[in-house]
Design an enzyme around this catalytic site. Structure first.
Site, PDB file in Angstrom:
ATOM      1  N   ASP A 118       0.873  -1.172   0.000  1.00 30.40           N
ATOM      2  CA  ASP A 118       0.000   0.000   0.000  1.00 30.40           C
ATOM      3  C   ASP A 118       0.909   1.221   0.000  1.00 30.40           C
ATOM      4  OD1 ASP A 118      -2.426   1.543   0.531  1.00 30.40           O
ATOM      5  OD2 ASP A 118      -3.187  -0.288   1.474  1.00 30.40           O
ATOM      6  N   ASP A 150      -3.126   4.703  -2.193  1.00 35.11           N
ATOM      7  CA  ASP A 150      -4.187   5.229  -1.332  1.00 35.11           C
ATOM      8  C   ASP A 150      -4.614   6.635  -1.787  1.00 35.11           C
ATOM      9  OD1 ASP A 150      -5.470   4.769   1.458  1.00 35.11           O
ATOM     10  OD2 ASP A 150      -4.667   6.798   1.623  1.00 35.11           O
ATOM     11  N   GLU A 200      -6.686   3.733  -5.643  1.00 29.95           N
ATOM     12  CA  GLU A 200      -7.933   3.865  -4.885  1.00 29.95           C
ATOM     13  C   GLU A 200      -8.580   5.167  -5.346  1.00 29.95           C
ATOM     14  OE1 GLU A 200      -9.699   4.150  -0.362  1.00 29.95           O
ATOM     15  OE2 GLU A 200      -8.038   5.417  -0.950  1.00 29.95           O
ATOM     16  N   HIS A 251     -11.246  -2.986   3.529  1.00 31.11           N
ATOM     17  CA  HIS A 251     -11.179  -2.672   4.960  1.00 31.11           C
ATOM     18  C   HIS A 251     -11.950  -1.408   5.326  1.00 31.11           C
ATOM     19  CE1 HIS A 251      -8.191  -0.321   2.943  1.00 31.11           C
ATOM     20  NE2 HIS A 251      -8.101   0.468   3.992  1.00 31.11           N
ATOM     21  N   ASP A 252     -12.536  -0.732   4.344  1.00 36.17           N
ATOM     22  CA  ASP A 252     -13.293   0.498   4.624  1.00 36.17           C
ATOM     23  C   ASP A 252     -14.803   0.305   4.476  1.00 36.17           C
ATOM     24  OD1 ASP A 252     -10.948   1.995   5.007  1.00 36.17           O
ATOM     25  OD2 ASP A 252     -10.781   2.409   2.859  1.00 36.17           O
TER      26      ASP A 252
HETATM   27  C1  NOJ Z   1      -8.159   5.112   2.346  1.00 34.08           C
HETATM   28  C2  NOJ Z   1      -7.857   3.927   3.189  1.00 34.08           C
HETATM   29  O1  NOJ Z   1      -8.349   2.775   2.560  1.00 34.08           O
HETATM   30  C3  NOJ Z   1      -8.507   4.177   4.532  1.00 34.08           C
HETATM   31  O2  NOJ Z   1      -8.476   3.044   5.357  1.00 34.08           O
HETATM   32  C4  NOJ Z   1      -7.810   5.343   5.177  1.00 34.08           C
HETATM   33  O3  NOJ Z   1      -8.464   5.681   6.374  1.00 34.08           O
HETATM   34  C5  NOJ Z   1      -7.800   6.560   4.268  1.00 34.08           C
HETATM   35  N1  NOJ Z   1      -7.506   6.248   2.897  1.00 34.08           N
HETATM   36  C6  NOJ Z   1      -6.756   7.526   4.719  1.00 34.08           C
HETATM   37  O4  NOJ Z   1      -5.484   7.035   4.390  1.00 34.08           O
END
Ligand code: NOJ
Length: 532
Positions: free
Chosen positions: A103, A205, A268, A329-330
């Site tokens: 990542d 990210d 992302e 994970h989000d």
């Molecule tokens: C996206 C990530 O997937 C998330 O988990 C994170 O909180 C935010 N970006 C900030 O880095």
């Protein structure tokens, strides 16, 4: 029918598996997963059949956002192990013919990163301009109305130097200033550090946030804002995200990768799909894959799903490659969004669509969100805004022993109560299990050119039934028929002549059965049919 691509590249052909390292396997008994834990579970990934692994951040970090707040881009957090452990993991994944993606978090650092410590030390520090510092408005107001994803203004006042700094996320995650060429050079060096080690690429990210309006104009109100949406969605972030210059940065990142053989990046990008696909760039100068998050948000019904798939297929330019993902994970887990039974149908969809699939750890055994009481919230988004991401981040369920085989200590997040039933060991020899279904789907996808590289065509999308064809010239064709409801349904092939054999089914007894013409589907049933 277009001829199948002769040499699909590894990231087009393979299946990516996301590991959230805190929650995969603990090797030390401290309750948190680590790299040696991942190493000890590579057999599982191989048995499953996935062949590319993306590991969420493993770097030194104060862990305010569980590793997405990095204080050293070139190290390994002691919680996860040592650089020696990382090197061993990389060697071992490669020995097993797998790829390893890290990542990369280039939009922001931790406020504990030495770059920010220097930057905030004085207004004339050489690194002052590495971050976004701005004077306030008269009366001490922030420079503009931009909002943080994690709630409140995205500007934080710094008493010592009497200016505000910008943070898209937590105030302990200051955004870097990508208009400063020194920042770009430093981050490209970070990429090279890991690429030189042999890492196969990065999940990048917050890519769509990397550069902001140079005039810091106010964002306009969002007319579509509704109660229940995140507070930052009150505004349309037209000046703080997806700025045209972001594509130059992505192209430069791509140049860095292209200096190495066979490396890749996935961005992302939480944007409407029309804009997300632009990140593939002109003439393949952007990301290899722009994460396609549509399945997180679409209603679980045949017509909207088929429309979205067709629309996405049309948006892709020649040379762009699709990808699909059910969870990360989000987001709430797919098993909680659509239910346990439909999660099996979803797995069949993910693994038969055209484009690279990404599996989130635990999806392969049907893990679901674990209710976490407020007082146990770990996630800052949960603590600040009540929308905790912890339920989707709970420890992997390996077996029915204490703590699901994840740790001998106290797990950092509570484990699902269903773990004695829903675990890898329990499922591995059961042909009716979610794990076995995944294995069969993955094996067939890997073997069959039509499935990993062939064309896609919607055949039916009405009522509960979504049916589509996967075809590649000179190879077997497949028909996928998914019943997206709990009630029985009928698939009528219409003009198409249906003759074939069920290759994979959510109900394993159906496999091997010859089918012709009309298909009667049980509720929650999915069939992958090899056509004669
Ligand atoms: C996206 C990530 O997937 C998330 O988990 C994170 O909180 C935010 N970006 C900030 O880095």
């Amino acid at each position: 029918m277009t001829p199948v691509q002769h040499n699909p590249l590894w990231w087009q052909r393979r299946i990516i598996y996301q590991i959230y390292p805190r929650s995969f396997q603990d090797s030390t008994g401290n309750g948190t997963g680590d790299l040696r834990g991942v190493l000890s579970r590579l057999d599982h990934l191989q048995t499953l059949g996935v062949d590319a692994v993306w590991v969420s951040p493993i770097y030194p970090s104060p862990m305010a956002d569980f590793g997405y707040d990095i204080s050293d881009y070139r190290g390994v957090h002691e919680l996860f192990g040592t650089m020696g452990d990382f090197d061993e993991l990389l060697r071992e994944t490669h020995n097993r013919g797998m790829k390893l993606l890290l990542d990369l978090v280039p939009n922001h650092t931790s406020d504990q990163h030495p770059w920010f410590q220097e930057s905030r030390s004085s207004r004339d520090n050489p690194k002052r301009d590495w971050y976004l510092w701005h004077d306030g408005k008269e009366g001490g107001e922030p420079p503009n109305n931009w909002l943080s994803v994690f709630g409140g203004s995205a500007w934080e006042w710094d008493e010592a130097t009497q200016q505000f700094y910008y943070h898209s996320f937590l105030k302990s995650q200051p955004d870097l200033n990508w208009r400063n060429p020194e920042v770009a050079t430093a981050m490209f060096d970070v990429m090279r550090f890991w690429l030189d080690k042999g890492v196969d690429g990065f999940r990048v990210d917050a890519m769509w946030l990397m550069i902001k309006d140079d005039q810091f104009r106010d964002n306009p109100p969002n007319p579509d804002y509704k109660e229940g949406m995140n507070e930052d969605q009150k505004l349309k972030p037209i000046y703080s995200s997806d700025r045209p210059e972001v594509h130059d940065i992505v192209a430069q990142m791509r140049d860095v990768l292209d200096q190495y053989p066979e490396r890749m990046m996935i961005g992302e990008i939480y944007l409407p799909v029309e804009e997300a696909v632009d990140y593939h760039g002109e003439d393949g100068q952007g990301v290899h894959l722009a994460f396609n998050n549509q399945l997180f948000f679409l209603p679980w019904e045949a017509k909207p799903l088929a429309d979205a798939i067709d629309h996405y297929e049309k948006l892709l330019k020649p040379g762009d490659w699709p990808n699909w993902v059910l969870g990360n994970h989000d987001q709430p887990r797919i098993g909680s969004r659509v239910g346990r039974e439909q999660a099996r149908v979803a797995a069949m969809l993910l693994l038969t669509l055209r484009g690279t699939p990404t599996i989130y750890y635990g999806e392969e055994i049907g893990m679901r969100d674990v209710p976490i009481p407020k007082e146990e919230f770990q996630d800052p988004q949960g603590i600040n805004m009540g929308k905790s991401r912890d339920p989707a981040r709970t420890p992997m369920q390996w077996d029915d022993s204490d703590n699901a085989g994840f740790t001998t200590g106290t797990p950092w997040l509570r484990i699902a109560v269903d773990f004695p039933r829903v675990n890898v060991k329990q499922q591995q020899d059961d042909p009716a299990s979610m794990l076995s279904l995944h294995q069969r789907l993955i094996r067939l996808r890997q073997q069959e050119p039509a499935l990993h590289s062939g064309d896609y065509k919607t055949v039916q999308a009405d009522g509960q039934v979504l049916a589509f064809l996967r075809e590649a010239q000179g190879h077997a064709s497949f028909l996928v028929v998914l019943n997206l409801g709990h009630k029985t349904a009928v698939f009528k092939p219409g003009a198409m002549s249906l003759k074939g054999t069920v290759a994979v089914a959510t109900i394993p007894e159906r496999e091997g059965i010859a089918v012709a013409d009309v298909l009667d589907l049980a509720g929650d049933e999915g069939l992958l049919i090899r056509l004669d």
